[in-house]
Motif scaffolding. Structure first.
Motif, PDB file in Angstrom:
ATOM      1  N   TRP A 128       2.927   6.938   1.267  1.00 39.26           N
ATOM      2  CA  TRP A 128       1.471   5.901   1.424  1.00 39.26           C
ATOM      3  C   TRP A 128       2.359   6.235   3.312  1.00 39.26           C
ATOM      4  O   TRP A 128       2.678   6.580   3.336  1.00 39.26           O
ATOM      5  CB  TRP A 128       1.534   4.602   1.337  1.00 39.26           C
ATOM      6  CG  TRP A 128       3.219   3.732   1.151  1.00 39.26           C
ATOM      7  CD1 TRP A 128       4.377   4.150   1.057  1.00 39.26           C
ATOM      8  CD2 TRP A 128       3.743   3.204   2.245  1.00 39.26           C
ATOM      9  NE1 TRP A 128       5.207   3.089   0.792  1.00 39.26           N
ATOM     10  CE2 TRP A 128       5.489   2.306   1.974  1.00 39.26           C
ATOM     11  CE3 TRP A 128       3.141   2.418   3.335  1.00 39.26           C
ATOM     12  CZ2 TRP A 128       5.698   1.514   2.428  1.00 39.26           C
ATOM     13  CZ3 TRP A 128       3.708   1.672   4.412  1.00 39.26           C
ATOM     14  CH2 TRP A 128       4.968   1.013   3.977  1.00 39.26           C
ATOM     15  N   ASN A 129       1.740   5.697   3.621  1.00 39.40           N
ATOM     16  CA  ASN A 129       1.346   5.807   5.402  1.00 39.40           C
ATOM     17  C   ASN A 129       1.127   4.409   5.527  1.00 39.40           C
ATOM     18  O   ASN A 129       0.118   3.854   5.834  1.00 39.40           O
ATOM     19  CB  ASN A 129       0.161   7.114   5.906  1.00 39.40           C
ATOM     20  CG  ASN A 129       0.207   7.416   6.997  1.00 39.40           C
ATOM     21  OD1 ASN A 129       0.828   6.453   8.444  1.00 39.40           O
ATOM     22  ND2 ASN A 129      -0.508   8.147   7.269  1.00 39.40           N
ATOM     23  N   ALA A 130       1.852   4.273   6.385  1.00 36.68           N
ATOM     24  CA  ALA A 130       2.679   3.015   7.463  1.00 36.68           C
ATOM     25  C   ALA A 130       1.250   2.881   8.716  1.00 36.68           C
ATOM     26  O   ALA A 130       1.143   1.429   9.039  1.00 36.68           O
ATOM     27  CB  ALA A 130       3.559   2.846   8.241  1.00 36.68           C
ATOM     28  N   ALA A 131       1.248   4.068   8.905  1.00 38.00           N
ATOM     29  CA  ALA A 131       0.147   3.967   9.709  1.00 38.00           C
ATOM     30  C   ALA A 131      -1.628   3.457   9.563  1.00 38.00           C
ATOM     31  O   ALA A 131      -2.631   3.240   9.880  1.00 38.00           O
ATOM     32  CB  ALA A 131      -0.065   4.817  10.684  1.00 38.00           C
ATOM     33  N   GLY A 132      -1.786   3.126   8.256  1.00 39.32           N
ATOM     34  CA  GLY A 132      -2.740   2.820   7.520  1.00 39.32           C
ATOM     35  C   GLY A 132      -2.532   1.800   6.709  1.00 39.32           C
ATOM     36  O   GLY A 132      -1.921   0.302   6.754  1.00 39.32           O
ATOM     37  N   ASP A 133      -2.333   1.298   5.151  1.00 36.53           N
ATOM     38  CA  ASP A 133      -2.415   0.473   4.162  1.00 36.53           C
ATOM     39  C   ASP A 133      -1.460   1.256   3.297  1.00 36.53           C
ATOM     40  O   ASP A 133      -0.462   2.303   2.838  1.00 36.53           O
ATOM     41  CB  ASP A 133      -4.026   0.294   3.763  1.00 36.53           C
ATOM     42  CG  ASP A 133      -4.482   1.280   2.831  1.00 36.53           C
ATOM     43  OD1 ASP A 133      -3.642   1.694   2.463  1.00 36.53           O
ATOM     44  OD2 ASP A 133      -5.852   0.493   2.200  1.00 36.53           O
TER      45      ASP A 133
ATOM     46  N   GLY B 186       7.734   5.387  -3.714  1.00 38.00           N
ATOM     47  CA  GLY B 186       7.211   5.190  -2.924  1.00 38.00           C
ATOM     48  C   GLY B 186       7.633   6.092  -1.688  1.00 38.00           C
ATOM     49  O   GLY B 186       8.287   6.853  -2.342  1.00 38.00           O
ATOM     50  N   GLU B 187       7.846   6.280  -0.280  1.00 36.96           N
ATOM     51  CA  GLU B 187       8.263   6.728   0.646  1.00 36.96           C
ATOM     52  C   GLU B 187       9.635   7.216   0.902  1.00 36.96           C
ATOM     53  O   GLU B 187      10.374   6.226   1.078  1.00 36.96           O
ATOM     54  CB  GLU B 187       7.362   6.343   2.281  1.00 36.96           C
ATOM     55  CG  GLU B 187       7.307   7.133   3.346  1.00 36.96           C
ATOM     56  CD  GLU B 187       7.075   8.906   3.336  1.00 36.96           C
ATOM     57  OE1 GLU B 187       7.538  10.167   3.237  1.00 36.96           O
ATOM     58  OE2 GLU B 187       5.287   8.764   2.212  1.00 36.96           O
TER      59      GLU B 187
END
Length: 915
Positions: free
Chosen positions: A838-843, A829-830
């Motif tokens: 992954w980008n928390a502004a997306g999914d 993960g991040e």
């Protein structure tokens, strides 16, 4: 820029016939029946490389052997440098020519020639930057005669493969493309190879997006609030790469053994001068800077999602602490997932190393470039991570007609015309304008054409009635010698020759870790890094003020390095290079915050302090460490929240006893990461300016009745759709770890305030916001994974789908089915060492990955291990298209043969290339 191309108008075929042919191809590939089967299989197989027997290759001086193992990884044996690189060009074209062809069209701003009018905007921006022009300048004026000779030999090898082949003979993508236009590949040139370094540099360029974001934040947030969102690097907690040393004021060189009293330092604060700054102007240009941000997002991110946590891990351990008593070196660059992988594994071997044949090297290459980028030769090993140096500045330029202002002068803009050829359409002509700082990137956005017209007058900026432009100054737009450096690294024999090679690796700036067979370990920070007279590069600069010009570059002798540090290991994972207080030059104020690097440091220290020796398996295990630093920090607070709703309490229980690991089958990891995303949105998302914020209705989808049926809830969540993964909204990276860490003990900090929703009251304390985030996360996961919290798993959310970077993303759905693979449920993960980002502004889907992994046993080379994200081949349905991906996902490594006997033992196919 080449004046002529082989692209021409589309064939005048009836659209219906073309569609039918594509349908036949796809149905045959899927169903495998009838005449269509013969046609489609012959189309696919026609492009598969010949890997046995003999092929005559024009230009060879002697016989060359290409030995492939059961993963299709080639090892090339030759008796001269030119034969070696000619064969490398031929073999890479066999496996990856479609990828190579698309890359060179991208770097030259010529994608429209292949894919039509949809690529005109991208081509226009890339022509404005002028990557291909700079590459041509490098080839003409900077590169050594030997490098040019190797580049030409490589190009000759590619062209020998292309001779007599076209369309389906090259790849299934060309077969599909033939149905739409009359495109024919042109010959490869040496400049095509050099230009690829510009694409590398673009995605690793540093903090351009942060410059824009900070400027946009000034419209809504105070200086203190912006400082909260960009905290200083935590030197007291996360170690920099180079722990000691500094620039000796007497010698003027970096001395890794210098004592604090012998060195000069500078925190960089003196570079923050605001005299006649661009801040006042930038505040009036928010909509225009937002438009520029959107323009940047349209440029292909071949290496990773720009500005969203792209990084890499590398470390090297002295033989004092290894089971082999020789150094071990690990590297895993974190880049955008691609199919085929960005990397191509290969060995380049002179049968007898001599003055006429100097190379015996193996590792990871880029298809389209000769040499090896990361790997080892018979004497040394090396790895790369992104240094993150600030090598770009945006300048606001005061424009009047065809001139721009510098001090009290008016200077004429430099202009040139560019013609973009468009498959299936008319040519487009653009004018590229430049100032002394660089090209006016604002010219490529309709909203930026009259930039500054609406900006209010500010005392800190000239009258802006005639408008502003935005220019980009970037080190990669100057001719350099990075291609020379690649070959020099491949030949290096010790730390001195390694550093001499690194000196010419100007762009992109990389951290270079080193180990050699004699037992030494080291590090070098190379690169062309600007020295600013005024400003610190964190916000756009005023082009009209001469004080803000770059006044030069940090001399190579003053760049940090280490050799055999006392601690016995070196970790370079995108953290700060050295303590800013001990170093006189500003490298950047936007390093990664050191979460991954410190975890690696801790893992190494734990092993050493326990008295154990580090093995190859230990290095591999460290690469797969998926521990979440933010979970360690935040989970104890989440467990203290008194939750009355039994459904939310069921989810909270998942966190009890959790050890913060993010395995694919972990329900706790799934719940925590969804909570984390909701914390960020509640605490920060609604406070950001609209230009940075993605409106996310999914935050408020939870029904008032917690017993709402699954189908209703699922519908309400999924109607929100896919969010933009390149948004500047909180992305959840380790900068946000640091932001939250600094306010976590302040229960009433203003950032914990969030507005009321349809179902929830406003929050004013930390615990209120955390409780609301936990509730929202419970309902989000109910919709995604079901009501039974015990059935949740991180891997079902955190999936990797590998996509062909052209027709696999933009082509028809059935063609994407043919070319793409996946999904895989992943761990990590991040901010984890196993950085499946992954980008928390997306999914929660995976948008960057360890693009390869390697562990080098220095001096006992045949015991080294490696893995690629996909496989050697770029041909869909080849046995080697994704034959390494399952093992990569499971964290496995393959044996890496290097010596002649080891290579021969693993050889399954041998191809002889003869003059």
């Amino acid at each position: 820029m080449p004046a002529n191309t082989t692209a021409s108008s589309p064939k005048k075929k009836k659209g219906r016939r073309a569609r039918l042919l594509v349908i036949v191809l796809v149905l045959a590939l899927v169903a495998g029946v009838g005449y269509g089967t013969w046609w489609s299989i012959s189309t696919v197989r026609a492009s598969f490389p010949q890997t046995t027997g003999t092929i005559k290759l024009e230009g060879l001086k002697g016989q060359v052997e290409v030995k492939r193992d059961n993963y299709g990884i080639p090892q090339i044996y030759a008796d001269s440098d030119e034969d070696l690189f000619r064969a490398q060009g031929f073999v890479q074209a066999q496996d990856r020519f479609w990828e190579m062809d698309v890359r060179r069209h991208m770097t030259a701003g010529r994608l429209s020639e292949m894919f039509g009018s949809g690529q005109v905007e991208t081509d226009s921006f890339l022509r404005t930057l002028g990557w291909r022009r700079v590459a041509q300048q490098e080839y003409d004026t900077k590169l050594s005669p030997a490098t040019k000779k190797y580049l030409q030999a490589y190009a000759d090898g590619v062209n020998a493969y292309l001779k007599g082949r076209e369309g389906r003979d090259l790849s299934v993508e060309y077969a599909a493309l033939e149905f739409e236009n009359d495109y024919k590949p042109e010959k490869w040139t040496p400049v095509d190879s050099v230009a690829w370094l510009k694409a590398m540099a673009w995605d690793l360029r540093g903090n351009m997006q942060e410059e824009i974001d900070r400027s946009l934040l000034t419209s809504r947030l105070s200086e203190k609030q912006i400082k909260d969102l960009y905290p200083a690097y935590p030197y007291d907690r996360n170690k920099p790469i180079v722990a000691e040393g500094g620039v000796n004021p007497v010698t003027g060189k970096f001395d890794p053994d210098a004592k604090p009293s012998d060195i000069s330092g500078n925190s960089g604060s003196s570079r923050g001068g605001n005299s006649n700054s661009a801040q006042g102007a930038a505040q009036g240009l928010n909509s225009q800077l937002a438009a520029l941000s959107e323009t940047l997002d349209t440029i292909p991110a071949l290496l990773g999602p720009s500005g969203n946590g792209i990084g890499s891990n590398s470390w090297v351990v002295s033989g004092r602490y290894t089971t082999t008593n020789k150094p071990m070196l690990a590297n895993d660059p974190h880049l955008a997932p691609q199919l085929p992988s960005l990397w191509y594994q290969m060995g380049l071997h002179c049968r007898s190393v001599s003055a006429s044949c100097q190379y015996d090297v193996a590792g990871y290459t880029f298809s389209g470039m000769p040499g090896v980028i990361i790997g080892h030769n018979q004497d040394i090993a090396w790895g790369f991570t992104n240094l993150g140096a600030d090598v770009t500045d945006l300048y606001l330029e005061k424009l009047t007609g065809d001139s721009y202002q510098v001090g009290s002068e008016e200077r004429r803009l430099t202009t040139r015309e560019e013609v973009i050829k468009v498959a299936g359409g008319s040519d487009r002509k653009i004018t590229v304008r430049s100032t002394e700082h660089g090209p006016l990137v604002s010219d490529r956005s309709d909203e930026l054409e009259n930039v500054g017209q609406k900006a209010p007058v500010s005392n800190s900026a000239p009258d802006r009635g005639a408008g502003y432009g935005v220019a980009l100054q970037w080190t990669a737009l100057q001719a350099g010698r990075s291609m020379d450096a690649v070959f020099a690294l491949n030949r290096a024999k010790d730390f001195a020759t390694f550093r001499a090679a690194a000196k010419n690796f100007e762009v992109p700036s990389q951290n270079l870790v080193y180990a050699d067979a004699k037992g030494q370990i080291g590090y070098q920070a190379p690169g062309k890094i600007p020295v600013r007279a005024e400003g610190d590069g964190t916000t756009p600069a005023p082009g009209w003020n001469p004080k803000y010009k770059w006044k030069g570059y940090i001399p190579f002798d003053e760049l940090p390095y280490e050799l055999d540090p006392e601690r016995g290991y070196i970790v370079a994972a995108n953290q700060a290079v050295t303590d800013a207080k001990k170093y006189p030059h500003l490298i950047t104020k936007d390093y990664g915050y050191g979460t991954r690097s410190q975890r690696i440091n801790d893992l190494i220290e734990l092993k050493i302090q326990g008295g154990g020796k580090i093995s190859t398996e230990d290095m591999r295990t460290m690469q797969m460490d998926n521990s979440s630093e933010i979970a360690k920090l935040l989970t104890p607070y989440l467990l203290k929240i008194d939750i009355s709703d039994p459904y939310v309490r069921e989810a909270q229980k998942l966190l009890e006893g959790w050890r913060y690991t993010q395995d694919p089958d972990s329900g706790a990891a799934a719940y925590f990461n969804v909570v984390w995303r909701n914390v960020l949105k509640l605490a920060f998302g609604n406070k950001l300016p609209k230009e940075l914020r993605v409106e996310d209705e999914c935050l408020n989808v939870r029904p008032a009745d917690s017993t709402a049926p699954d189908d209703e809830l699922t519908k309400r969540v999924r109607e929100c759709g896919q969010r933009d993964t390149d948004s500047a909204q909180p992305d959840g990276g380790d900068r946000w770890f640091e932001v939250v860490r600094r306010i976590l003990k302040d229960e009433k900090n203003e950032w914990w305030h969030s507005p009321a929703s349809r179902t929830d009251a406003a929050t004013v304390t930390r615990d209120q916001l955390l409780a609301r985030a936990m509730e929202d996360a419970r309902w989000e996961l109910t919709a995604e994974l079901g009501k039974d919290a015990t059935s949740w798993s991180w891997g079902r959310l955190h999936q990797l789908t590998l996509k062909n970077q052209t027709l696999g993303t933009e082509g028809p759905g059935f063609l994407q089915f043919v070319l793409n693979r996946g999904p895989w449920n992943l761990s990590g993960g991040e901010g984890a060492v196993n950085a499946t980002g992954w980008n928390a502004a997306g999914d929660y889907s995976v948008i960057w990955v360890p693009s390869m992994r390697m562990v080098v046993n220095v001096g006992d080379w045949d015991k080294s291990r490696w893995i690629n994200l996909t496989g050697a081949s770029g041909h869909a349905y080849s046995a080697h298209y994704t034959d390494q991906t399952d093992k990569w996902a499971d964290g496995e490594l393959l044996d890496w043969a290097y010596g002649a006997e080891a290579v021969q033992a693993r050889t399954v196919d041998t191809l002889k290339l003869t003059p």
